[in-house]
Design an enzyme around this catalytic site. Structure first.
Site, short mmCIF file in Angstrom:
data_model
loop_
_atom_site.label_atom_id
_atom_site.label_comp_id
_atom_site.label_asym_id
_atom_site.label_seq_id
_atom_site.Cartn_x
_atom_site.Cartn_y
_atom_site.Cartn_z
N HIS A 196 0.84 -1.21 0.00
CA HIS A 196 0.00 0.00 0.00
C HIS A 196 0.87 1.25 0.00
CE1 HIS A 196 -3.18 -2.80 1.27
NE2 HIS A 196 -4.03 -1.90 0.81
N LYS A 248 -0.44 4.79 4.61
CA LYS A 248 -1.28 3.81 5.34
C LYS A 248 -0.72 3.57 6.75
CE LYS A 248 -3.71 -0.58 4.90
NZ LYS A 248 -4.96 0.02 5.39
N1 LIG Z 1 -12.68 -1.30 3.35
C1 LIG Z 1 -12.19 -0.73 2.25
O1 LIG Z 1 -12.56 -1.06 1.10
C2 LIG Z 1 -11.18 0.36 2.41
C3 LIG Z 1 -10.80 0.74 3.67
N2 LIG Z 1 -9.95 1.77 3.85
C4 LIG Z 1 -9.70 2.15 5.22
O2 LIG Z 1 -10.39 3.36 5.50
C5 LIG Z 1 -9.72 4.06 6.53
C6 LIG Z 1 -9.44 5.49 6.08
O3 LIG Z 1 -8.53 5.48 5.01
P1 LIG Z 1 -8.10 6.85 4.30
O4 LIG Z 1 -9.30 7.57 3.78
O5 LIG Z 1 -7.01 6.49 3.37
O6 LIG Z 1 -7.47 7.65 5.54
P2 LIG Z 1 -7.46 9.22 5.80
O7 LIG Z 1 -6.55 9.44 6.97
O8 LIG Z 1 -7.17 9.95 4.52
O9 LIG Z 1 -8.97 9.58 6.20
C7 LIG Z 1 -9.54 9.33 7.46
C8 LIG Z 1 -10.36 10.53 7.81
O10 LIG Z 1 -11.12 10.25 8.99
C9 LIG Z 1 -10.98 11.38 9.85
N3 LIG Z 1 -11.25 11.07 11.23
C10 LIG Z 1 -10.50 10.35 12.10
N4 LIG Z 1 -11.07 10.34 13.31
C11 LIG Z 1 -12.20 11.07 13.21
C12 LIG Z 1 -13.23 11.42 14.12
N5 LIG Z 1 -13.20 11.03 15.41
N6 LIG Z 1 -14.26 12.19 13.70
C13 LIG Z 1 -14.33 12.59 12.42
N7 LIG Z 1 -13.37 12.30 11.49
C14 LIG Z 1 -12.32 11.52 11.89
C15 LIG Z 1 -9.54 11.83 9.63
O11 LIG Z 1 -9.34 13.11 10.15
P3 LIG Z 1 -7.85 13.47 10.72
O12 LIG Z 1 -6.98 13.54 9.52
O13 LIG Z 1 -8.08 14.78 11.40
O14 LIG Z 1 -7.48 12.37 11.66
C16 LIG Z 1 -9.47 11.75 8.11
O15 LIG Z 1 -10.01 12.90 7.49
C17 LIG Z 1 -8.45 3.25 6.84
O16 LIG Z 1 -8.72 2.42 7.95
C18 LIG Z 1 -8.27 2.42 5.58
O17 LIG Z 1 -7.53 1.26 5.77
C19 LIG Z 1 -9.43 2.46 2.81
C20 LIG Z 1 -9.76 2.12 1.54
C21 LIG Z 1 -10.65 1.04 1.23
O1 LIG Z 2 -5.70 2.14 3.51
C1 LIG Z 2 -5.95 1.88 2.31
O2 LIG Z 2 -5.64 2.65 1.39
C2 LIG Z 2 -6.67 0.64 2.02
N1 LIG Z 2 -7.15 -0.04 3.02
C3 LIG Z 2 -7.88 -1.24 2.96
C4 LIG Z 2 -7.10 -2.34 3.65
O3 LIG Z 2 -6.54 -2.11 4.73
O4 LIG Z 2 -7.08 -3.46 3.13
C5 LIG Z 2 -8.37 -1.57 1.58
C6 LIG Z 2 -7.49 -1.17 0.45
O5 LIG Z 2 -6.51 -2.13 0.26
C7 LIG Z 2 -6.91 0.23 0.61
#
Ligand SMILES: NC(=O)C1=CN([C@@H]2O[C@H](COP(=O)(O)OP(=O)(O)OC[C@H]3O[C@@H](n4cnc5c(N)ncnc54)[C@H](OP(=O)(O)O)[C@@H]3O)[C@@H](O)[C@H]2O)C=CC1
Ligand SMILES: O=C(O)C1=N[C@H](C(=O)O)C[C@H](O)C1
Length: 268
Positions: A154, A158
């Site tokens: 990744h 991450k």
């Molecule tokens: N299941 C799936 O298909 C996928 C899952 N993911 C997962 O999604 C999650 C997020 O990934 P990603 O978007 O890249 O990460 P980012 O850090 O870009 O986004 C997370 C967001 O959530 C916010 N946040 C955290 N805590 C709070 C809170 N208490 N209240 C409101 N907002 C909050 C963060 O704010 P701040 O920056 O201020 O902390 C940030 O804006 C990860 O766990 C990732 O692994 C990602 C892609 C696909």
């Molecule tokens: O953090 C990410 O970017 C992603 N998170 C998910 C994971 O932890 O598997 C899904 C995807 O691979 C992207």
């Protein structure tokens, strides 16, 4: 369907706003970030690279949930369990993409799911969930003389490892073998590790650049190797999967659901 995005300014949050905008049958009614976030008050559409949507970023999650049918949550583990409590109180659907959840977080989600439906998956794509079904089958077919190793890569931002997808694939392999992943997993080998113990399911995590998400499950036998892989080329597919899950979950009974349920893959 009225949807809220939490963590709306994040990488996935912005993708979710765009996916809701493009999907039929749903609309964005609120976009939530943490108190004090720089984005509070900004238009959520502009933040996501769209024309203005007339939805201002807010830190008032309870008010947002009270006027919604569902919440899409790709944030962080502690935030997700707090949002699960709020979604349960509001009796609205909770779609959870957040990864890195520990057993205590999962227990909190299970408690919330007695009040409202929760759809959770470490990966919302069709390809990965199909891959998981294949891995379960292959693991059930091959004996423990075939070693299972899961390799993922990744982007450099991450924060959790192994990825939620890698864990999902490991769980599928463990199910196929009828064993408990927690007893069989090995991750982060370094130094004099000793020889590989039979039956273990290994994980290796690589981080770098802008890689969206690469996963490979390796079945290594004596003199031959079977490799099953998935490459995510654009994170919009995760957002589209989350919106699909929300539309599927509307009106469902309280409980915990998976993407395999949403995609009808659980019978494979
Ligand atoms: N299941 C799936 O298909 C996928 C899952 N993911 C997962 O999604 C999650 C997020 O990934 P990603 O978007 O890249 O990460 P980012 O850090 O870009 O986004 C997370 C967001 O959530 C916010 N946040 C955290 N805590 C709070 C809170 N208490 N209240 C409101 N907002 C909050 C963060 O704010 P701040 O920056 O201020 O902390 C940030 O804006 C990860 O766990 C990732 O692994 C990602 C892609 C696909
Ligand atoms: O953090 C990410 O970017 C992603 N998170 C998910 C994971 O932890 O598997 C899904 C995807 O691979 C992207």
């Amino acid at each position: 369907m009225r949807l809220v995005v939490v963590g709306a300014a994040g990488r996935m949050g912005r993708m979710l706003i765009r996916a809701i905008d493009q999907a039929e049958g749903c609309r964005l009614v609120a976009a939530v970030e943490r108190p004090g976030a720089a984005s509070i008050g900004e238009d959520a559409g502009l933040l996501a690279g769209l024309p203005p949507l007339g939805v201002a970023m807010t830190d008032d999650a309870p008010a947002a949930f009270a006027a919604a049918d569902g919440v899409l949550d790709f944030t962080a583990p502690d935030a997700t369990v707090a949002f699960a409590d709020l979604a349960a109180q509001a009796r609205i659907l909770h779609v959870v993409g957040t990864t890195g959840l520990e057993p205590a977080h999962l227990a909190r989600l299970a408690a919330a799911a007695t009040h409202t439906p929760i759809i959770r998956s470490g990966n919302m794509s069709l390809g990965v969930n199909l891959l998981a079904a294949l891995v379960r089958k292959v693991a059930a077919t091959l004996g423990t003389d075939w070693d299972i190793e899961i390799v993922e890569m990744h982007h450099r931002m991450k924060v959790d490892a192994p990825s939620g997808t890698a864990v999902l694939l490991g769980e599928a392999a463990a199910e196929g073998r009828a064993v408990d992943l927690a007893q069989q997993r090995v991750a982060g080998r370094d130094g004099i590790t000793g020889a590989r113990a039979p039956g273990m399911i290994g994980f290796a995590a690589l981080r770098g650049g802008t890689v969206v998400g690469d996963h490979k499950v390796i079945f290594a036998g004596a003199g031959e190797r079977l490799e099953l892989a998935h490459v995510a080329e654009d994170r919009s597919l995760f957002a589209q999967g989350a919106v699909k899950a929300a539309l599927w979950g509307r009106g469902r009974a309280p409980g915990l659901y998976s993407m395999a349920d949403v995609l009808g893959l659980d019978t494979l």
